[in-house]
Each structure stands twice: as C-alpha cells, then as structure tokens.
Design a protein around this motif. Structure first.
Motif, short mmCIF file in Angstrom:
data_model
loop_
_atom_site.label_atom_id
_atom_site.label_comp_id
_atom_site.label_asym_id
_atom_site.label_seq_id
_atom_site.Cartn_x
_atom_site.Cartn_y
_atom_site.Cartn_z
N PHE A 125 0.84 -1.20 0.00
CA PHE A 125 0.00 0.00 0.00
C PHE A 125 0.87 1.25 0.00
O PHE A 125 2.02 1.24 0.46
N ALA A 126 0.30 2.32 -0.55
CA ALA A 126 0.93 3.64 -0.49
C ALA A 126 0.30 4.40 0.66
O ALA A 126 -0.90 4.24 0.95
N ILE A 127 1.09 5.22 1.33
CA ILE A 127 0.63 5.88 2.55
C ILE A 127 0.78 7.39 2.40
O ILE A 127 1.62 7.87 1.63
N SER A 128 -0.02 8.15 3.12
CA SER A 128 0.08 9.61 3.06
C SER A 128 1.41 10.08 3.62
O SER A 128 1.88 9.58 4.65
N GLU A 129 2.03 11.04 2.93
CA GLU A 129 3.38 11.48 3.31
C GLU A 129 3.39 12.11 4.69
O GLU A 129 4.35 11.94 5.46
N ALA A 130 2.35 12.87 5.05
CA ALA A 130 2.31 13.53 6.35
C ALA A 130 2.32 12.51 7.48
O ALA A 130 3.04 12.66 8.48
N PHE A 131 1.53 11.44 7.33
CA PHE A 131 1.50 10.39 8.36
C PHE A 131 2.84 9.68 8.43
O PHE A 131 3.34 9.35 9.52
N ALA A 132 3.44 9.45 7.26
CA ALA A 132 4.74 8.77 7.22
C ALA A 132 5.82 9.60 7.92
O ALA A 132 6.60 9.07 8.72
N LYS A 133 5.86 10.90 7.65
CA LYS A 133 6.86 11.76 8.29
C LYS A 133 6.64 11.83 9.79
O LYS A 133 7.60 11.79 10.57
N ALA A 134 5.37 11.95 10.20
CA ALA A 134 5.07 12.09 11.63
C ALA A 134 5.42 10.83 12.41
O ALA A 134 5.71 10.89 13.61
N ASN A 135 5.42 9.67 11.71
CA ASN A 135 5.68 8.41 12.39
C ASN A 135 6.98 7.75 11.93
O ASN A 135 7.21 6.57 12.21
N ASN A 136 7.82 8.52 11.23
CA ASN A 136 9.14 8.05 10.80
C ASN A 136 9.04 6.76 9.98
O ASN A 136 9.77 5.78 10.20
N ILE A 137 8.12 6.77 9.02
CA ILE A 137 7.92 5.62 8.13
C ILE A 137 8.51 5.97 6.76
O ILE A 137 8.32 7.07 6.26
N LYS A 138 9.19 5.00 6.15
CA LYS A 138 9.83 5.23 4.85
C LYS A 138 9.35 4.21 3.83
O LYS A 138 8.83 3.13 4.20
#
Length: 752
Positions: A125-138
């Motif tokens: 799945f592709a994830i929203s960039e804001a959520f990824a940045k806030a949770n340190n997901i790459k």
C-alpha cells in the motif's frame, strides 16, 4: 547643498536608535507582507494545480445500496458526470493511531506520488506522506496489519483529503494519529469491514444537480450528499488562503501607518531644532524646494532600508512557512515561487509613498514660513511673549509640572494611545484564541458530550436499544432566516426528549432538551451563521425531498463545533419520510464492534486529542504575538521618552544644577505617560474582543466551528504586565540617556 546632505546623514547616524526604530517597524511590516504573500501564493497555486491536474471531486454521496456498473454508466450519460465507487476500510495500528484504506482511484481524486510507486502486488500500500513523516515511516518499510506484514510502496497525496480529518465534522486533524492509504480492492477485502460511497466530477460547467440527485435516488435512496465546497477536507484550505490574504495586507499596513506617524514626529522634531538654521538658509537664498529635497532624505532612507531588509527576510522566511502549510494541509508543493512582481513593488513603494508623503507634509509646512518667523523662537507668539497653557487647580509643584509636560504635546499622546492599543489588540488575539480553545474544549466536549462514541449507520435501523445508548435520526437540510442572505447547510438531528448523551444547555445553564415543544435548538455555529437568537423563526428545507417547515428557535446550545440543529425525532422522521421509530445512529459509552452497516464512528477522545495536539503550535504562536506586541510597544514608547529627553535637555541640566536627583527628574518627565498606557490597554482589550467576535461571526458561514470569545482574568493580568514591562523598559532606556545630560548643557543651550 552637499553640506546639507552631509548634515542629514550625520543626523541619521547620531539618532540611529530613533530612526532605527522606524526602520525596524517598516522592516517588520514588509517582512510579514512578503513572507505571507509568497507563502500563500505558493500554497494557492499548488492547491489549484492539484485540484485541476489530479481531478478533485465536485461532490461525493452515500446511498443505502450499491449502484451496479450499468446504472452508473446510465447516470453518467444522462447527466454529463463521471462517477467512481470508493471503498474504504479503517485499520487500527495502535490504540491512538489508525489508517483509512482506499481502493486505487482512476478518474476522480487521482493520487499524487511524491516518492515510490502505487501498489500493484498483494499486501502492498501507499501511505500519506504527512502520516509517514510524523511516524518516521519510509518507502520499503514493513507494517503489521491484522497480523500480516504489509509493505510501503510509496508516499501519496489525495486531492479530497487535503485537510485530512478522520470525520467530516471533526475540527482538527492530527497527522501523527490518522493517515490515508491506497491499495487494491482485493487487498481491502482482507482488512475487514468496509464502507462504500461514490465520488463524482462534472464533465461540463453547466449541470443540473437536482436532476442528478433524482437520477441516483431512482436507483438507490441518497443518504448523504456532500458538495466540494461543503467538504471540510477540501474547503478548509480555501478558507485559510482567503483569510491569510486579507490578514497579509491589513496588519502590515497598520504597522506601516504607525511608522508613518513616527516619521512625522521625528521630522517635525528635527525641523523644530533647526528653525534658525532653516530661516538663515532661506534668507541666504536657498529655495524651499531645495530644502525639501534635502530633508525628504530622512523618510526615503528609512523606508528603502526597512523595505530592503524586510523583502530579503520575508523571502527567506517564506520557505519554511510554505513547507509548514503544505505539511499541515497534506498538500504536495507543486509551485515554490509564483509570487507576482507587484508584491515586491508594493513592498517598496507603499511604505515609501506613506513615509515620503508624511515627511513632505511636515517639511513643506515648516519651510513655507518666512525667514523672520523661523528666526523667532518657536515658544513665543507674535508679540514675543511665551504662551502658557492653563493648568487646572492642582496642589503641589510636582503634579502641576507633570500635567504640563503631559499636555505639552497632545499629538504624541494620541500616537502613544494608538500604538499601545494596537500592541494590546495584537497581544489579546493570541491570549483570547488560547483561552477560547480551552472554553471550546470544556463546553463542547467535556460538558456537551456525555458519550464516548457516536455511531452512524448507512441504513435505517428500527426498534429499541438495550443499555445506556441514545438513538438519533439525522438528515441534511438547508436552514434559512430573514437575517441571513443565504441558507446554511446543516446536519439536522432528531433526538428524544430528556436525552442523556447530549447536554444541550444555553449560556445560563438551562437544559433545552427537556421539552422540545415543536421548536428547534441550534448550536453556536449555526446561530452565528444565520445571525439568529432565541425566539427567531427559521425555515428548514430537507435536501432529500425538498420538504419545508418553519420552526421557532427554542434556544442556542453552548456547542461550538459542527453545523448542527436539533428537533424531535418523530418530527424529523416525518419530514425525512423515515419510518416513525427509525434511527440512523446512536451515542454510547461502549466502544462499538466493527459492522458492515456502520458508515462512520465518531470517537470523542480522538477529537479531544486532536484539539490537544493543536495547543502546542498555538502556544508558540502566542509567544510570537506577545514578542511582536512587546517589540512594537517598546519602539513606540522608547521613541516618545527619548524625544522628551532631547527636547528638555536644558531643563534637565538646570534641574540637576538646582539639586534634583536623576530619579526625581525621571519621575517628573518620563513617568508621565503611565495613565495613558493604562487607558490604551483598557481600550485595547474590548476592541480585541469585539473584533475577534466579529471575525468569528463572519467565518462561521465558511467553517464548522466558532471560538467562544472571552478573556481569562489571569490572561488579562499577564497582558497588562507585559505592556507595563515594555513601558518601564523604555523608561529605563531613556533614564540612561537622561543620566548622561551634563550640568553644562543649560549654559550651552541658553538662548540669546
């Protein structure tokens, strides 16, 4: 003329703090104007491109049963519209974090990828960039969902989730707690219970919304219809852009006007001290125009220096501000620089025109006098006698002296009053906003909502519930009053009398739901939008069947979020053509189980957590506002107190000769404006309350919240202490200058 110009530059260097203060005000005004203009232009252009190029929806709707592909094709053909099915599933990552999965879009709300790719394999799945940045997901990371490892294929943005709130009625979003994800329909099937709805986009500008709704209703009843302009996820950023644009011009312009008034005071003071010199120059043959050209350098240099520094600083600071906007609103940055050159021209020429016009008026007035008038001391009238202002009967020399000093220059009192009022209003904007958020949290969530979860169904339910849950009906309607130009779209709730889950109380604490009496209860947002009060009449028009009915407003509930109104449930069911005992939702204390028929779950704690997450940035903004208010107040008061020392140097020297201490002279000459500071603060606070209340009423029609405007006594005291602090800091600065006045000054400045 060269000597005259050299004298101007020498004066600027000698009086660097006074002219530097004016230059600093201009720099602040230009900095704010350029920074906000550049940033909001980049955000607006990115938003418009994202909306256009990635096919943002014009509407979305919920129906009670799914539309088959043949029905969708027929509706599209007959109404000039593109309709696409949206499937969603919410997955909890932890107790306070969740993702909302969507099937991959095709024709409407297309995804923008900032990194990676769209998912094309199982458990991707592709994830929203804001959520990824806030949770340190790459990209490439693995995340466990329902016990299975899923791979992040990319970082994405969706044009219908720019303001990414979990529920449409939510006020604040938290990118660290809620995000969106894209995957295939097959993958969504493995995630648990799903919800479906439809998104649409018009193919042409001319369209018939009523015809489209009718075509859909013939296939399946429409439960909810949301146009893009009514969708907070889409419209909030437009409201932000509009509000920021008005703020961008108003605040810097007011600061520039304060700087203009400061220039008038400084130039007039400079000309006053050089009356004899100007008179002599005119007598020797200098033309008034030549003197104007020389003295006009004061405002020109101050304006251009402040504008240059402000433009450079504003452009640099606009970069992090733009990044903050795009992160907060989940918006891809598609345009970094798009600011009009007229913004830069305005940043240069508006302050220049204001300051040069003010300077020209002050200079022209002085050089137009005859040499004889200029050579005569300014403190004497035509007969050579020194006029004295009458002072009311006041006992004591010190009080009479202070009153004479205070009334010596009324213009400065007015300038100080305006400046301190402005600083107070700026300060109160931050304080009131912070206090209002606390009141909103308390009134709406802690006192108003006596439930933990609100469950909304996609289909009608009937029968009685066991336990403590309260059921409700809900329908969309337009409400209109004679006091409002346009109707307001609302969520109309049908509730039972004596309901426990909602605390519908007015500002006096009276319960409004104990007896509906055929009336309607409005929350604060709707009341502000329609400009109505208790006893007024409003007309309800059901959007599902166009039925109309008028209601008397029974009261205004102290609820500050959402566009909600409340009537008796049987009354609503009759208007909406539901079965008599039907309901579409319930409020409960128990966490609901996942069901296919559930359209949406409203979590009270999530909403409160989102509000709490906003408090941190708001506190930083209050510090910025407080610092700006302190700085402006400090510059204004320091200018006034320094001018007092300059004008009264001979008097100060004479008082020192007589035997007065520096502290006594300071009390007699510098502390005279204390009552003016108190008066300005007392005027500024209600002015701030009135202006914020007017602002809330004006934006209530565009948003789904209002802030309860009030000032906490502690905030009032802190604000006063801050204003007094800048006043006494200014006096301390002036005291240092006063101490440097020598005993010989009285001999040097004696008039012959």
């Amino acid at each position: 003329m060269k000597k005259l110009y050299k004298g101007i530059f020498r004066e600027l260097i000698q009086k660097k703090w006074q002219y530097g203060g004016t230059m600093l005000l201009i720099m602040i005004a230009v900095l704010m104007y350029v920074m906000l203009s550049a940033s909001i232009t980049a955000v607006d252009q990115s938003n418009q491109r994202f909306k256009r190029d990635y096919k943002q929806e014009d509407f979305h709707f919920y129906v009670s049963s799914q539309l088959d592909s043949e029905a969708i094709k027929q509706i599209e053909k007959n109404n000039g519209v593109v309709i696409e099915k949206r499937i969603t599933a919410d997955v909890d990552l932890s107790a306070k974090k969740s993702l909302r999965f969507f099937n991959l879009p095709h024709s409407v709300n297309q995804a923008f990828l900032s990194e990676g790719r769209l998912p094309d394999e199982n458990h991707e799945f592709a994830i929203s960039e804001a959520f990824a940045k806030a949770n340190n997901i790459k990209v490439g990371d693995m995340i466990k969902l329902n016990g299975t490892d899923w791979k992040i294929s990319g970082l994405a943005y969706l044009p219908d989730y720019i303001y990414s709130v979990k529920n449409e009625e939510d006020l604040i979003h938290d990118s660290s707690a809620f995000g969106i994800a894209l995957t295939s329909e097959k993958n969504i099937d493995a995630l648990g219970p799903q919800t479906f709805y439809y998104v649409g986009r018009w193919n042409e500008h001319k369209h018939d919304l009523s015809k489209l709704k009718s075509s859909i209703s013939k296939v399946s009843p429409v439960i909810r219809w949301v146009n893009a302009k009514e969708n907070s996820r889409i419209s909030y950023i437009n409201t932000e852009i509009k509000g920021t644009r008005s703020f961008t011009t108003a605040l810097p312009l007011f600061i520039a006007i304060i700087a203009m008034m400061m220039v008038i005071i400084l130039v007039r003071r400079r000309l006053q001290t050089q009356r004899k010199q100007i008179g002599t120059q005119l007598a020797l043959g200098y033309r008034p125009s030549e003197l104007i050209k020389a003295y006009i350098l004061y405002p020109v240099i101050v304006s251009l220096s402040g504008s240059f520094l402000g433009i450079i600083s504003g452009l640099l600071l606009s970069l992090p501000l733009t990044d903050y906007y795009t992160f907060f609103y989940n918006l891809p940055l598609l345009s970094r620089w798009g600011m009009s050159p007229f913004v830069i021209l305005g940043a240069v020429f508006v302050p220049l025109i204001l300051l040069v016009s003010a300077g020209y008026w002050a200079i022209r007035k002085q050089v137009s006098l005859s040499p004889i008038e200029l050579l005569r001391p300014a403190s004497t009238d035509k007969k050579g006698r020194k006029p004295r202002k009458s002072i009311p009967i006041v006992k004591g020399f010190k009080m009479r002296f202070r009153l004479r000093m205070l009334t010596k220059n009324i213009g400065r009192i007015v300038y100080l009053l305006i400046g301190i009022c402005f600083a107070t209003i700026l300060l109160m904007y931050g304080f009131i906003s912070m206090n209002s958020m606390d009141v909103l949290m308390n009134k709406t969530y802690q006192e108003g909502m006596n439930y933990n979860y609100g469950i909304y169904y996609q289909e009608l339910k009937q029968g009685k519930l066991q336990g403590e849950a309260d059921v409700f009906s809900i329908a969309e309607a337009d409400v209109k009053s004679k006091n409002a130009a346009e109707p307001k779209k609302i969520q109309l709730y049908g509730i039972d009398q004596g309901i426990h889950s909602l605390n519908l109380k007015n500002k006096d604490g009276k319960d409004l739901s104990s007896s509906m009496d055929g009336g309607i209860i409005l929350n604060k947002v709707v009341a502000y939008s329609l400009n109505v009060k208790k006893g007024d009449q409003v007309t309800i028009k059901m959007l599902s069947n166009d039925k109309k009915k008028s209601f008397r407003v029974k009261g205004i509930a102290e609820l500050y979020t959402g566009t909600s109104a409340y009537i008796d449930r049987k009354e609503l069911n009759q208007l909406a053509e539901y079965p008599e005992n039907a309901y579409l939702g319930k409020w409960t204390m128990q966490k609901p189980k996942k069901e296919k028929s559930v359209l949406m779950v409203e979590n009270k704690q999530d909403m409160m957590d989102s509000m709490e997450s906003l408090m941190g940035p708001m506190r930083y903004s209050i510090f910025i506002m407080a610092f700006l208010a302190f700085l402006i107040g400090l510059i204004i008061i320091t200018l006034i107190t320094n001018l007092i020392v300059d004008e009264n140097t001979a008097a100060i020297s004479l008082m020192k000769v007589i035997g007065y201490e520096d502290s006594t002279i300071s009390k007699l000459m510098l502390n005279i404006y204390t009552p003016i500071v108190f008066l300005a603060y007392v005027i500024g606070v209600p002015s701030a309350i009135y202006s914020i209340d007017a602002l809330m009423k004006s934006i209530a029609s565009q948003t789904n919240y209002v802030l309860p405007v009030s000032v906490d006594p502690i905030m009032f005291a802190v604000g006063l202490l801050l204003i007094l602090a800048c006043y006494y800091v200014s006096i301390w600065i002036a005291k240092r200058k006063l101490k440097k006045v020598s005993l010989q000054e009285v001999l040097k400045r004696q008039e012959g």
